[in-house]
Enzyme design. Structure first.
Site, PDB file in Angstrom:
ATOM      1  N   GLU A  79       0.823  -1.217   0.000  1.00  0.00           N
ATOM      2  CA  GLU A  79       0.000   0.000   0.000  1.00  0.00           C
ATOM      3  C   GLU A  79       0.855   1.264   0.000  1.00  0.00           C
ATOM      4  O   GLU A  79       0.561   2.237   0.701  1.00  0.00           O
ATOM      5  CB  GLU A  79      -0.974   0.000   1.184  1.00  0.00           C
ATOM      6  CG  GLU A  79      -1.928  -1.175   1.203  1.00  0.00           C
ATOM      7  CD  GLU A  79      -2.927  -1.204   0.045  1.00  0.00           C
ATOM      8  OE1 GLU A  79      -3.047  -0.210  -0.701  1.00  0.00           O
ATOM      9  OE2 GLU A  79      -3.602  -2.233  -0.118  1.00  0.00           O
ATOM     10  N   ALA A  80       1.896   1.260  -0.816  1.00  0.00           N
ATOM     11  CA  ALA A  80       2.829   2.389  -0.877  1.00  0.00           C
ATOM     12  C   ALA A  80       2.167   3.673  -1.371  1.00  0.00           C
ATOM     13  O   ALA A  80       2.680   4.765  -1.119  1.00  0.00           O
ATOM     14  CB  ALA A  80       4.016   2.037  -1.774  1.00  0.00           C
TER      15      ALA A  80
END
Length: 190
Positions: A79-80
């Site tokens: 979930e960068a």
């Protein structure tokens, strides 16, 4: 080698499953990877990353993580897209200072087709950028994430609303622009 990677894809493109396979490959070779995610992602528990097909692993929160010399051989970030610019810059510094790979996985754009802050900074700083493909309901490559509420595509609202197949559908540009959607069918429904 210390490289910063950004692997992105639309919803359902197996980003987390890919991260978990890379994590397993490092472990299998006697290496020491760590999985990080932003505190914001609470869908599967605070210290868990989990893919749609059921693979999962423990993780640490990026907000609590401290890098120490000779501790890890790789950093994997799920979930960068939810990272701040400063967090991305910090990961780039870790990559350069410790000469280890940092592999970031996430969405490139939100449901409006606008870059997330973390994704934008990763596109600017990453040594390698790779798209993980998924197809639209029409069979073309999907690049966009449509937010769907009550069976209709919506274009207004908060940038971040946590969800999965219940809220988002991957679309090609044509169907994203036209708003024509077909909801997911689960594997069990087929």
């Amino acid at each position: 080698m210390g490289k910063l990677y950004f692997r992105y894809g639309a919803m359902g493109s197996s980003k987390t499953a890919n991260l978990l396979m890379v994590h397993y490959n490092f472990l299998e070779r006697g290496r020491r990877p760590v999985i990080l995610k932003p505190k914001l992602d609470t869908r599967d528990g605070e210290y868990i990353v989990k893919s749609r097909i059921g693979l999962q692993a423990k993780c640490e929160l990026i907000e609590e993580f401290t890098m120490k010399p000779d501790t890890y051989d790789a950093i994997l970030v799920d979930e960068a897209n939810f990272l701040s610019s400063e967090q991305v810059e910090w990961l780039a510094e870790i990559c350069d200072q410790y000469d280890i790979p940092v592999l970031c996985y996430g969405l490139k754009t939100d449901f409006r087709g606008v870059l997330f802050e973390g994704s934008k900074r990763l596109m600017e700083l990453a040594d390698a950028i790779e798209e993980l493909p998924i197809i639209c309901w029409c069979g073309k490559k999907a690049h966009f994430n449509a937010r769907v509420i009550d069976g209709k595509m919506v274009r207004d609202g908060a940038q971040i609303a946590l969800g999965a197949n219940d809220m988002y559908v991957p679309l090609c540009r044509r169907h994203f622009m036209s708003g024509e959607i077909k909801p997911y069918q689960t594997v069990e429904e087929k």
